[in-house]
Scaffold this motif. Structure first.
Motif, short mmCIF file in Angstrom:
data_model
loop_
_atom_site.label_atom_id
_atom_site.label_comp_id
_atom_site.label_asym_id
_atom_site.label_seq_id
_atom_site.Cartn_x
_atom_site.Cartn_y
_atom_site.Cartn_z
N VAL B 200 62.13 37.71 -47.09
CA VAL B 200 63.00 38.99 -47.09
C VAL B 200 63.94 37.89 -45.69
O VAL B 200 65.01 38.34 -45.19
N ASP B 201 62.92 37.51 -45.27
CA ASP B 201 63.07 36.56 -43.71
C ASP B 201 64.33 36.10 -44.14
O ASP B 201 65.46 35.83 -43.80
N ILE B 202 64.36 35.44 -45.04
CA ILE B 202 65.68 33.82 -45.24
C ILE B 202 66.28 35.18 -45.69
O ILE B 202 67.80 34.98 -45.32
N GLY B 203 66.86 35.47 -46.37
CA GLY B 203 67.61 36.56 -47.48
C GLY B 203 68.19 37.48 -45.81
O GLY B 203 69.79 37.10 -46.37
N ARG B 204 67.16 38.48 -44.76
CA ARG B 204 68.32 38.55 -44.12
C ARG B 204 68.78 37.81 -42.93
O ARG B 204 70.14 37.76 -42.72
N ASP B 223 66.22 35.74 -58.31
CA ASP B 223 65.34 36.93 -58.11
C ASP B 223 66.47 38.22 -58.11
O ASP B 223 67.12 38.28 -57.44
N LEU B 224 66.67 38.61 -58.96
CA LEU B 224 68.65 39.58 -58.96
C LEU B 224 68.22 40.89 -58.38
O LEU B 224 69.12 41.16 -57.41
N ASN B 225 66.79 41.32 -57.92
CA ASN B 225 67.04 42.40 -57.05
C ASN B 225 68.05 42.07 -55.54
O ASN B 225 68.14 42.07 -54.43
N LEU B 226 66.78 40.52 -55.42
CA LEU B 226 67.34 40.21 -53.74
C LEU B 226 69.05 39.53 -53.62
O LEU B 226 69.64 39.91 -53.01
N GLY B 228 71.21 41.04 -55.38
CA GLY B 228 71.91 42.14 -56.05
C GLY B 228 71.64 42.94 -54.68
O GLY B 228 73.03 43.61 -54.43
N GLN B 229 70.51 42.92 -53.37
CA GLN B 229 70.17 43.18 -52.72
C GLN B 229 72.05 42.47 -50.98
O GLN B 229 72.21 43.47 -50.05
N TYR B 230 71.64 41.02 -51.21
CA TYR B 230 72.62 40.50 -50.03
C TYR B 230 74.20 40.02 -50.80
O TYR B 230 74.85 39.62 -49.32
N CYS B 231 74.24 40.60 -51.97
CA CYS B 231 75.55 38.96 -51.69
C CYS B 231 76.37 40.24 -51.99
O CYS B 231 76.17 41.81 -52.33
N ASP B 232 77.99 39.85 -52.09
CA ASP B 232 78.57 40.57 -51.90
C ASP B 232 79.32 41.32 -53.25
O ASP B 232 79.55 41.41 -54.29
N ARG B 233 78.94 39.47 -54.33
CA ARG B 233 79.52 39.12 -55.31
C ARG B 233 78.16 38.71 -56.49
O ARG B 233 77.93 38.52 -55.70
N PRO B 276 72.09 48.79 -56.70
CA PRO B 276 71.39 48.62 -57.72
C PRO B 276 69.79 48.19 -57.66
O PRO B 276 69.51 46.74 -56.97
N ARG B 277 68.84 47.99 -58.81
CA ARG B 277 67.50 47.99 -58.36
C ARG B 277 66.95 47.65 -59.89
O ARG B 277 67.10 48.52 -61.09
N VAL B 278 66.96 46.27 -61.13
CA VAL B 278 66.37 45.66 -61.58
C VAL B 278 64.47 45.88 -61.77
O VAL B 278 64.26 45.97 -60.64
N SER B 279 64.05 47.00 -62.79
CA SER B 279 62.87 47.02 -63.41
C SER B 279 62.52 46.94 -64.75
O SER B 279 63.17 46.27 -65.48
#
Lengths: 377, 287
Positions: B200-204, B223-226, B228-233, B276-279
């Motif tokens: 989370v730290d690095i992502g932010r 990590d699809l969720n990471l 999906g959360q931080y990327c524009d595309r 979106p979030r993948v499980s």
């Protein structure tokens, strides 16, 4: 400021803790001055230690020389003393036997240590050493062929022996590198094994060539293979000083490149390093310095591995520090080893390669174990 | 192929029918599909965006990053970097434009954090005496200190890389990329070896840096969720083929992911961001 709790500082919690504009500026100046001052300090201390050790090694021997006498002798060189007609025996020993030998050991040790550092960075392996990798035996083969097939005693011919040693060294290095390179990587164990095998084969070839061409020299050749620092004439010393001096200076220039290469070729490439050119340059210089050293003193092992290892633990991994420091301390290490070799069992001498192997072997094994552990994390 | 309409903007990268195969590389034999990885790969990356590169193992994510970083060269086609043909750029030009952050570095040598960040200044060396011997100048220390401050590394500047955590090592590499003052930062799985907290730290940090500095960031991620959360595309690759390049909601759809990853996935929405979030499927006993 970043306190001792920087580890716990979550990125969201304290934007104030980061990048406040005054902090970096202060740090900049501090870092800059610390770096240049530290370089001066480290090299100053090491150079002083080197000079003191030279004096110490000059003193020790079958004919101990007083410090006062030593000062006298050196002052005579600068200001010739006409009144004194007979040359003292101590003075002769000091000037024509001990001094050249001490200086030669210094040059050879410096060359081998610097080559060790450069190869370690290039192969990303702290165990690399011209001896372990078989480069020394390639050089030895080149030199012994040149000597057996009649390179005479004229100065010009003598000056070419290091060249043939260089040719042999670079050939051996190319073979080891080719064999050990698998899939773009250099596995430690393959590299070391290849070096050891090449070493064994080439030593056998050297002894074979010697026993065929000149059996009377076989014993001398064997002691040369063990590594021996002779008492050279000033011509030999001058030739070696020229080779070593140029080689070491050119390698020092590669310090920045070696820093980057030590962290991986791809990453060095993306930072703008012309990796292939640097590799070629360093390999050629390494073979040149090894060749020069081996052509005079035979195969002295472990200097290139022990010295950089000890220095990395004390002054860090930055090659701009490590290379010149290794040159000085490598010189001292071999000089002391050679002094031990000629005094411990006086009047008989043992080959200096035995001393360095006895010191270096255990360190090598220890290093191999920590290296394997660290790279398998 | 899923492509979202692109707005007119400066292009950081434009790949024009790029082909790549392993035949020229050392790993030709390992390649599962006859050596050819990319065939006429065409897409562009907008300057200032944060682009996530996702795809299954062996889909060519890392190779794509290496192509963009100039570590490997395409065997056909052209890569344009800010409008300039990459083939005409020297290594040093690359270094000034593009910074590469490897997955993780293992070194047996005790370099300090400061040593490593300083190395980012290499492409900026000048033709003078100081650079001749490999030394940096005032401006280099300035940039280095700033980069270390940005990533909260000043407190551990003199620590050896063996004494710090994996998260701190990753931050050190990112700081080196910042010290490089490049316009693009390429990251190969920056969170692969990190604990959740550091992920989370690095992502932010990356997200904030891309916004604040206008840096173009291309992040390979498992990590699809990471992503999906931080990327524009997101750019989705499969066996070297571009499956899609679009905003996360367009890519992270069950039918798209299932066809690529060959397993059932559930996609819902993040409770806070609505992204979106993948499980993984709930039927752990298998069906």
């Amino acid at each position: 400021m970043t306190g001792p709790h920087h580890l716990e500082t979550a990125p969201s919690s304290s934007p104030a803790g980061e990048a406040s504009p005054s902090d970096p500026l202060v740090t900049v100046l501090a870092v800059h001055h610390r770096l240049s001052r530290r370089w001066m300090a480290v090299m100053g201390i090491l150079a002083t230690v080197t000079v003191l050790l030279i004096l110490l090694c000059l003193r020790v021997g079958s004919q101990p020389v007083d410090l006062i006498d030593m000062v006298h002798t050196f002052s005579h060189i600068i200001v010739p003393d006409r009144s004194q007609t007979d040359v003292e025996i101590g003075e002769t020993i000091l000037l024509y036997v001990r001094l050249p030998r001490v200086l030669l050991a210094l040059l050879i040790g410096a060359s081998l240590a610097v080559v060790g550092v450069a190869l370690q960075a290039l192969l990303r392996n702290p165990l690399a050493d011209p001896y372990v990798l078989g480069i020394s035996s390639g050089s030895a083969l080149g030199a012994s062929l040149a000597l057996s097939i009649g390179v005479g005693h004229s100065l010009v011919q003598q000056a070419t022996v290091p060249f043939w040693a260089f040719v042999g060294g670079i050939a051996a290095m190319a073979v080891v590198y080719r064999i050990a390179l698998s899939g773009g990587r250099l596995p430690v164990h393959t590299l070391l094994l290849t070096g050891i095998i090449i070493n064994a084969v080439l030593s056998a070839v050297i002894l074979f060539v010697t026993s065929i061409l000149d059996p009377t020299k076989l014993f001398r050749m064997m002691s040369w293979l063990m590594g021996n620092v002779p008492s050279p004439d000033f011509a030999t010393l001058g030739i070696l000083a020229a080779y070593a001096g140029v080689g070491i200076l050119l390698l020092l220039r590669q310090a920045g490149n070696l820093n980057l290469l030590a962290l991986g070729e791809e990453s060095a490439m993306t930072l703008g390093v012309d990796v292939e050119r640097v590799k070629k340059t360093v390999f050629v210089l390494a073979a040149l310095l090894t060749g020069a050293a081996v052509s005079v003193s035979g195969m002295i092992g472990f200097v290139g591995m022990v010295v950089p290892h000890m220095l990395r633990m004390t002054i860090g991994a930055d090659h701009r520090f490590l290379l010149p420091a290794s040159a000085l301390i490598g010189g001292c290490f071999l000089m002391i080893s050679d002094t031990m070799a000629r005094t411990l069992f006086a009047p008989s001498e043992i080959p200096v390669g035995i001393v360095t192997a006895l010191i270096g072997g255990p360190i090598f094994i220890g290093l191999l174990m920590t290296h394997t552990a660290r790279m398998n994390v | 192929m899923i492509v979202s309409p692109s707005r007119p903007a400066e292009q950081a990268f434009y790949l024009d029918r790029v082909c790549f195969d392993y035949r020229h590389g050392p790993r030709a034999a390992e390649s599962p599909h006859g050596g050819t990885l990319f065939r006429k790969l065409t897409f562009s990356v907008v300057a200032g965006e944060m682009l996530g590169v996702i795809g299954p193992n062996g889909s060519g994510k890392s190779t794509l990053i290496k192509l963009l970083a100039g570590i490997v060269r395409p065997c056909a086609g052209a890569i344009h970097v800010f409008g300039r043909d990459a083939g005409s750029l020297t290594r040093n030009d690359f270094g000034k434009l593009i910074a590469y952050v490897p997955q993780e570095f293992l070194t047996t040598f005790p370099f300090t954090v400061k040593d490593i960040v300083l190395m980012g200044r290499y492409p900026h060396r000048k033709a003078d005496w100081l650079s001749f011997w490999g030394w940096e100048r005032e401006a280099d220390f300035q940039a280095t200190a700033q980069a270390m401050a940005d990533l909260n590394l000043l407190g551990i500047a003199d620590k050896s890389v063996h004494e710090i955590s994996a998260g701190e090592r990753q931050r050190t590499l990112i700081a080196r990329a910042l010290a490089q003052e490049a316009k693009v930062v390429l990251l190969d799985e920056p969170t692969a070896f990190l604990d959740l907290k550091y992920q989370v730290d690095i992502g932010r940090r990356l997200y904030r840096l891309s916004r604040e500095r206008g840096l173009t960031m291309i992040v390979v991620s498992h990590d699809l969720n990471l992503a999906g959360q931080y990327c524009d595309r997101l750019l989705l690759l499969n066996h070297g083929t571009l499956i899609g390049l679009a905003e996360p909601p367009a890519i992270m759809r069950p039918e798209v992911l299932e066809s690529v990853y060959q397993c059932r996935v559930l996609v819902d929405h993040h409770p806070e961001t609505g992204r979106p979030r993948v499980s993984l499927p709930g039927d752990i006993a298998g069906t």
